[in-house]
Motif scaffolding. Structure first.
Motif, short mmCIF file in Angstrom:
data_model
loop_
_atom_site.label_atom_id
_atom_site.label_comp_id
_atom_site.label_asym_id
_atom_site.label_seq_id
_atom_site.Cartn_x
_atom_site.Cartn_y
_atom_site.Cartn_z
N LYS A 1 8.42 -1.99 13.91
CA LYS A 1 7.77 -0.88 14.59
C LYS A 1 8.71 0.31 14.73
O LYS A 1 8.56 1.14 15.62
CB LYS A 1 7.26 -1.32 15.97
N GLN A 2 9.69 0.41 13.82
CA GLN A 2 10.63 1.52 13.88
C GLN A 2 9.92 2.84 13.64
O GLN A 2 8.91 2.92 12.95
CB GLN A 2 11.76 1.33 12.85
N ASP A 3 10.46 3.89 14.23
CA ASP A 3 9.96 5.26 14.00
C ASP A 3 10.43 5.66 12.61
O ASP A 3 11.57 6.05 12.40
CB ASP A 3 10.53 6.19 15.06
N THR A 4 9.54 5.52 11.63
CA THR A 4 9.89 5.71 10.22
C THR A 4 9.75 7.17 9.86
O THR A 4 8.65 7.67 9.65
CB THR A 4 9.01 4.83 9.32
N MET A 5 10.86 7.88 9.77
CA MET A 5 10.84 9.31 9.50
C MET A 5 10.80 9.55 7.99
O MET A 5 9.75 9.53 7.39
CB MET A 5 12.06 9.97 10.15
N GLY A 6 11.97 9.78 7.35
CA GLY A 6 11.98 9.92 5.91
C GLY A 6 11.46 8.65 5.25
O GLY A 6 11.73 7.54 5.70
N PHE A 7 10.69 8.82 4.16
CA PHE A 7 10.06 7.67 3.51
C PHE A 7 9.87 7.97 2.04
O PHE A 7 9.42 9.06 1.66
CB PHE A 7 8.71 7.38 4.16
N ALA A 8 10.25 7.02 1.18
CA ALA A 8 10.06 7.18 -0.26
C ALA A 8 9.86 5.81 -0.87
O ALA A 8 10.42 4.81 -0.41
CB ALA A 8 11.25 7.86 -0.91
N ILE A 9 9.05 5.74 -1.91
CA ILE A 9 8.88 4.51 -2.67
C ILE A 9 9.62 4.67 -3.98
O ILE A 9 9.31 5.55 -4.79
CB ILE A 9 7.39 4.19 -2.89
N ALA A 10 10.64 3.83 -4.19
CA ALA A 10 11.54 3.97 -5.32
C ALA A 10 11.14 3.10 -6.50
O ALA A 10 11.78 3.16 -7.55
CB ALA A 10 12.96 3.63 -4.89
N GLY A 11 10.13 2.29 -6.36
CA GLY A 11 9.66 1.39 -7.41
C GLY A 11 8.70 0.40 -6.81
O GLY A 11 8.37 0.46 -5.61
N ALA A 12 8.20 -0.52 -7.62
CA ALA A 12 7.23 -1.49 -7.14
C ALA A 12 7.78 -2.28 -5.96
O ALA A 12 8.81 -2.96 -6.09
CB ALA A 12 6.84 -2.44 -8.27
N ASP A 13 7.15 -2.16 -4.81
CA ASP A 13 7.49 -2.86 -3.57
C ASP A 13 8.87 -2.50 -3.02
O ASP A 13 9.34 -3.14 -2.07
CB ASP A 13 7.43 -4.39 -3.78
N ARG A 14 9.51 -1.47 -3.55
CA ARG A 14 10.85 -1.07 -3.10
C ARG A 14 10.74 0.23 -2.32
O ARG A 14 10.48 1.29 -2.90
CB ARG A 14 11.81 -0.92 -4.27
N ASN B 1 2.27 2.73 -3.54
CA ASN B 1 3.15 1.70 -4.06
C ASN B 1 2.66 1.26 -5.44
O ASN B 1 1.55 0.74 -5.56
CB ASN B 1 3.15 0.50 -3.10
N PRO B 2 3.45 1.44 -6.50
CA PRO B 2 3.00 0.99 -7.82
C PRO B 2 2.87 -0.53 -7.92
O PRO B 2 2.23 -1.03 -8.85
CB PRO B 2 4.10 1.51 -8.76
N GLY B 3 3.42 -1.25 -6.94
CA GLY B 3 3.30 -2.70 -6.96
C GLY B 3 1.90 -3.20 -6.70
O GLY B 3 1.48 -4.23 -7.23
N ASP B 4 1.14 -2.48 -5.87
CA ASP B 4 -0.23 -2.92 -5.57
C ASP B 4 -1.25 -1.78 -5.63
O ASP B 4 -2.44 -2.01 -5.40
CB ASP B 4 -0.29 -3.61 -4.22
#
Length: 285
Positions: free
Chosen positions: A83-96, A53-56
């Motif tokens: 606690k969702q089963d988080t499959m696809g994951f991407a960080i699109a910007g700071a904290d996003r 995460n570029p935010g932190d």
């Protein structure tokens, strides 16, 4: 052409790797790992993706039991109460954050989350689109375009507003990468080589070059990959030519990302590792 992916212990009819997501899943929380043990009674479960995460500047881990924040200075900690089963994951910007997957056991709603978003680094999530219709096992973002590989249809989809989607093609791949400088250029890693699209995933070239499992395109001239034998490769010309770095991922890799001069990998035996010398040596997180 079918794409294989493990989910909730069952084989699905799609095959997509994770870079920010999982080609092969980590072992369950019963595996002995400092990060897993400190992550709570249910632990990580499977790890589906990792990203910084570029935010932190911290590493975030998308897992079978939600999203966790990890650093070298503290134990892994679940972010928020999700606690969702988080499959696809991407960080699109700071904290996003963008994600897909399935609700936690006992939660209501559709079986497929579609595209969900967090604007506070994973503490809270809201549905953006395709709830009940899409289960993205890979999400990639570049220049405002979101690409998703939907396991329910084996389709590559694209959106410019995260609400309306186009089906672009069906592609068999271990992992997907998008040129951060040219969002219409995509690479698909396969066991036969690399396939390329120059039109946003509508058409693809035949496979060529080395067999690859995981990809990460950090800068236009910095493309990284993990081969089936764990070797780390680098390309400075968008995947036309590859060279080995001399580094190798220990054990079978499940997720891979690069941030600046640091590489991160999650392995199938439930370890999170980091390297600052292109994989020559690794330190446990």
């Amino acid at each position: 052409m079918p794409i294989r992916q493990q989910n909730r212990g069952k084989r699905l009819p799609t095959r997509i790797g994770i870079g920010l997501l999982g080609l092969a899943m980590l072992a369950t929380a019963a595996c002995q790992s400092t990060a897993v043990d400190s992550a709570g009674s249910d632990g990580f479960g499977h790890v589906h993706g990792i990203a910084v995460n570029p935010g932190d500047g911290r590493l975030y881990v998308a897992t079978h039991h939600g999203v966790f924040r990890v650093s070298a200075a503290e134990p892994a900690k679940r972010v928020g109460n999700g606690k969702q089963d988080t499959m696809g994951f991407a960080i699109a910007g700071a904290d996003r954050f963008l994600a897909s997957g399935h609700p936690a056991p006992g939660e209501g709603g559709p079986a497929h989350l579609g595209l969900i978003e967090s604007t506070d680094a994973g503490h809270n999530w809201r549905t953006l689109s395709l709830a009940g219709k899409a289960d993205f096992h890979a999400l990639r973002v570049a220049q405002g375009i979101v690409y998703g590989l939907d396991s329910t249809t084996a389709s590559l989809m694209a959106s410019t507003d995260r609400v309306n989607w186009q089906v672009r093609s069906t592609v068999e791949t271990n992992d997907l990468a998008v040129d951060p400088g040219r969002a219409e250029t995509l690479l698909a890693a396969t066991d036969q080589g690399v396939r390329r699209s120059g039109d946003g995933g509508r058409t693809w070239s035949s496979a060529s070059g080395p067999a690859l499992r995981l990809l990460h395109w950090s800068e236009p001239t910095q493309l990284w990959a993990v081969a089936p034998d764990g070797q780390i490769l680098r390309s400075t010309d968008g995947g036309a030519a590859w060279s080995t770095t001399g580094g190798r991922v220990p054990n079978a890799p499940a997720a891979f990302t690069v941030d600046g001069g640091t590489m991160y990998v999650a392995t199938e035996d439930a370890k999170l590792l980091r390297s600052t010398d292109t994989g020559a040596t690794w330190q446990a997180m």
